[in-house]
Design an enzyme around this catalytic site. Structure first.
Site, PDB file in Angstrom:
ATOM      1  N   GLY A   1       0.802  -1.217   0.000  1.00 25.07           N
ATOM      2  CA  GLY A   1       0.000   0.000   0.000  1.00 25.07           C
ATOM      3  C   GLY A   1       0.830   1.261   0.000  1.00 25.07           C
ATOM      4  CE1 TYR A   2       0.473   7.371   2.620  1.00 28.38           C
ATOM      5  CE2 TYR A   2       2.635   7.706   1.630  1.00 28.38           C
ATOM      6  CZ  TYR A   2       1.511   8.207   2.274  1.00 28.38           C
ATOM      7  OH  TYR A   2       1.428   9.548   2.578  1.00 28.38           O
TER       8      TYR A   2
ATOM      9  CG  HIS B   1       5.776   4.452  -4.901  1.00 23.63           C
ATOM     10  ND1 HIS B   1       6.259   3.747  -5.975  1.00 23.63           N
ATOM     11  CD2 HIS B   1       6.234   3.815  -3.790  1.00 23.63           C
ATOM     12  CE1 HIS B   1       6.992   2.732  -5.552  1.00 23.63           C
ATOM     13  NE2 HIS B   1       6.983   2.749  -4.232  1.00 23.63           N
TER      14      HIS B   1
ATOM     15  CG  HIS C   1       3.320   0.458  -5.458  1.00 19.79           C
ATOM     16  ND1 HIS C   1       3.511   1.467  -4.545  1.00 19.79           N
ATOM     17  CD2 HIS C   1       3.949  -0.627  -4.952  1.00 19.79           C
ATOM     18  CE1 HIS C   1       4.217   1.013  -3.531  1.00 19.79           C
ATOM     19  NE2 HIS C   1       4.495  -0.251  -3.751  1.00 19.79           N
TER      20      HIS C   1
ATOM     21  CD  GLN D   1      16.049  -3.920 -13.257  1.00 19.18           C
ATOM     22  OE1 GLN D   1      15.424  -3.953 -14.314  1.00 19.18           O
ATOM     23  NE2 GLN D   1      17.275  -3.404 -13.165  1.00 19.18           N
ATOM     24  CE  LYS D   2      14.107   2.602  -5.629  1.00 21.68           C
ATOM     25  NZ  LYS D   2      13.970   2.240  -4.217  1.00 21.68           N
ATOM     26  CG  ASP D   3      12.135  -3.563  -3.773  1.00 16.41           C
ATOM     27  OD1 ASP D   3      12.918  -2.854  -3.126  1.00 16.41           O
ATOM     28  OD2 ASP D   3      10.931  -3.289  -3.909  1.00 16.41           O
TER      29      ASP D   3
ATOM     30  CD  GLN E   1      10.283  -7.925  -2.363  1.00 13.56           C
ATOM     31  OE1 GLN E   1      10.267  -7.548  -1.208  1.00 13.56           O
ATOM     32  NE2 GLN E   1       9.498  -7.387  -3.292  1.00 13.56           N
TER      33      GLN E   1
ATOM     34  CB  SER F   1       7.955   6.375  -0.790  1.00 10.64           C
ATOM     35  OG  SER F   1       8.572   5.247  -0.218  1.00 10.64           O
TER      36      SER F   1
END
Length: 287
Positions: A31-32, A34, A37, A148-150, A153, A186
């Site tokens: 959530g929250y 940006h 997402h 891809q930023k994570d 993960q 964020s």
């Protein structure tokens, strides 16, 4: 757009879609929302009949020094943003709905979780795999979308999908960037004007290291050049700067195809991460 909060409601929607032979795209989030997402959701909308976005702040991936309670939540805002990019269903369960019992069975991330961001967050990726496995079972998506930023993960989730034969196609969406190359996050709002002016050096350092690898295949030189660029152009502190085989996150060898070039830097008080994933097509003969 439907907003459902129970597993029973979600399963009813999934069952109906399966009966209609609709393809399902899953966008897991906490959530929250940006722009990153929303880019995932936009890709899911283009490729599937039904788009399900989960919004769940997962307590099992928070460590003892990470404040689960203070994580930002705004479902009304998220609903409007998700609807704007064509999400069909938001699954927003409570903690009690997702974890009603604890039978003691755990999903454990392996060696990949002990380096990069995982080195300072023991147990974090165990929690990620736990919730992702549950979401995969609940939604039964044809495709699941991650950023891809994570990259660490994503690599760990790719390994779970591969090794445990989840019948799911993982879609990895490239990093969304500012005009000057800074990865959107964020956390960027916490950068002071001086911090913000220095932050693009992170991406510049990755590009320099990438070129060096492609031209000389010299891992140590590539790391040294990137380190020097960050240290010379910022007041930041490098948390890690690594070149690894992707997605196994092992040492680069002559057989390595995919490369992960990953960095985390504290600029002021803000920890920024970035990465490049690329192929050398077997050109690491001199490593």
């Amino acid at each position: 757009m439907n907003v459902v909060t129970t597993i029973a409601q979600l399963r009813e929607i999934v069952l109906h879609a399966k009966k209609q032979q609709q393809t399902i795209g899953l966008v897991p989030t906490m959530g929250y929302l940006h722009e990153g997402h929303l880019t995932l959701a936009t890709n899911a909308r283009q490729e599937n009949d039904l788009v399900v976005m989960s919004i769940f702040v997962n307590p099992t991936q928070f460590g003892p020094n990470e404040d689960f309670e203070s994580y930002p939540r705004d479902l009304a805002r998220d609903k409007k943003l998700a609807e704007s990019v064509g999400v069909d269903v938001i699954f927003a369960p409570s903690v009690e709905e997702m974890y009603p019992q604890d039978g003691g069975i755990r999903v454990r991330a392996g060696r990949q979780a002990k380096l990069l961001c995982g080195a300072s967050r023991p147990g974090h990726f165990d929690g990620v795999l736990q919730v992702v496995a549950k979401l995969f079972n609940l939604v039964q998506p044809d495709r699941a979308y991650f950023g891809q930023k994570d990259a660490q993960q994503v690599a760990i989730i790719q390994t779970m999908v591969r090794d445990y034969n989840f019948p799911i196609e993982l879609r990895i969406v490239p990093i969304v960037r500012e005009e000057d190359g800074l990865a959107k996050s964020s956390r960027n709002v916490y950068l002071t004007p001086i911090d913000r002016s220095q932050a693009p050096a992170i991406q510049q350092a990755l590009q320099l290291a990438k070129r060096e690898l492609q031209e000389t295949e010299d891992v140590e030189k590539a790391l040294a050049l990137a380190t020097k660029l960050i240290e010379y152009n910022t007041d930041g502190k490098i948390d890690y700067l690594s070149i690894l085989a992707y997605p196994d996150l092992t040492e680069v060898t002559a057989e390595t195809d995919q490369i992960l070039l990953a960095v985390a830097v504290y600029i002021g008080k803000t920890r920024l991460i970035d990465n490049e994933i690329f192929s050398l097509k077997g050109a690491m003969a001199h490593v």
